[in-house]
Design an enzyme around this catalytic site. Sequence first.
Site, short mmCIF file in Angstrom:
data_model
loop_
_atom_site.label_atom_id
_atom_site.label_comp_id
_atom_site.label_asym_id
_atom_site.label_seq_id
_atom_site.Cartn_x
_atom_site.Cartn_y
_atom_site.Cartn_z
CG ASP A 121 37.88 45.37 39.75
OD1 ASP A 121 39.02 45.18 40.23
OD2 ASP A 121 37.68 45.55 38.53
CG ASP A 166 42.61 43.22 40.85
OD1 ASP A 166 42.22 42.15 40.35
OD2 ASP A 166 42.99 44.19 40.16
CD GLU A 167 37.32 41.27 38.38
OE1 GLU A 167 36.27 41.42 37.74
OE2 GLU A 167 38.44 41.21 37.84
#
Length: 400
Positions: free
Chosen positions: A10, A105-106
């Site tokens: 993350d 983003d993960e």
Amino acid sequence: MSQRTVLLCDLDAFFAAVEILDRPELAGKPVIVGHDPRSRGVVATCNYEARRYGVRSAMPMAEAVRRCPHAVIVPPRHQRYAEMSRRVMEIYARFTPLIEPVSVDEAYLDVTGRPGLRVAAAIKRAVLQETGLVVSVGVGPNKFLAKLACDLSKPDGLREIRADQARAVLAPLPVDRLPGIGPKTAARLRDLGIETAGELQRRPLQWFNAVFGSRGPLMYRLARGEDDRPLQPQSRAKSLSDEITFDRDRPAAALLPVLLACSEQVGRRLRQGGCLAHTVTIKVRFPSFVTITRSRTLPYSFDDDATIYRTARELYETHILNTDLPVDDPTGRRLIRLLGVQVSGLVDRSAPRQTTLFDPESRQRQRLHQVIDDVRRRFGERALVRGRRLHGRPRRPSHA
């Protein structure tokens, strides 16, 4: 069946971090990514300096500015964030083809058979060195515990929660840390006198079935840290690679054991991901930071270490050892800073494929790789080492 090793990666305060990368003068200041606070927009994200004032994602922009009036407001640039996200995902793909993106983003990564914390640390280093971004990584035997480990360690986090630690780690946490328990369900559980996951753990399965209905068995397992949800990769990686940056420049003539080690890593990841490749590429960086790559595409698909190493070695000897490239050392030695091997042109192993008289795939070799991969998965990467790797093999600073 061996226990899985799952990572949750993350990127910390991703949008704000990208803005600070592009505008270094913002470093150390509270930054809020969002539209004009006079509009009805919400905070897309903010950095940790802004969070100290109580600003949070999805908060109305007007409220965010009220809490932190001196924050720098930056309008979102989604195209730029997508570009940086692709760069990070490409780094992840060097470590495993089994990637489930959750958002820009993960992502979850399956690195089963390898030391999770070492792989996670290598990913953090690679992302920071190559993009300037900070990624927090959680390690666990399943998706839930990997996510929880990441959340509990942010920012700039690195943590593992093992299966035998799960119940103790979960016990003091509020029930809404469990997937599937939102504010309404948490309030309902509080009305029943249950506020922590530990209190849930003491309830029998029948109670879960009565409270959660068809979700009862799932919630029963999650309260104990059990989660058998598989990763769902959206698509296979286009390439796999392994590379080593040396702590000091090394003579090119001494690096064939390193080339073999990289070839074996790539081969194992191919087999782990159920892939076959068509092209082998070597990557060499000199002390001057000049970087060259050389590739060869074979007429058949492959996933065995021998084919990868043989092809990589031929490329290395032809284009690095036996050429007129300038040397970097007064003694006349050609020095190297980084060495890597990549395979590309990936296809699913079950797909129809052309074979030739020289196709290296054989049942005997396939069985051998299965045995070697299984031994290393159970006892560690160094449990079996080829004789050619015993001399001159460096520690691996870049990858686990």
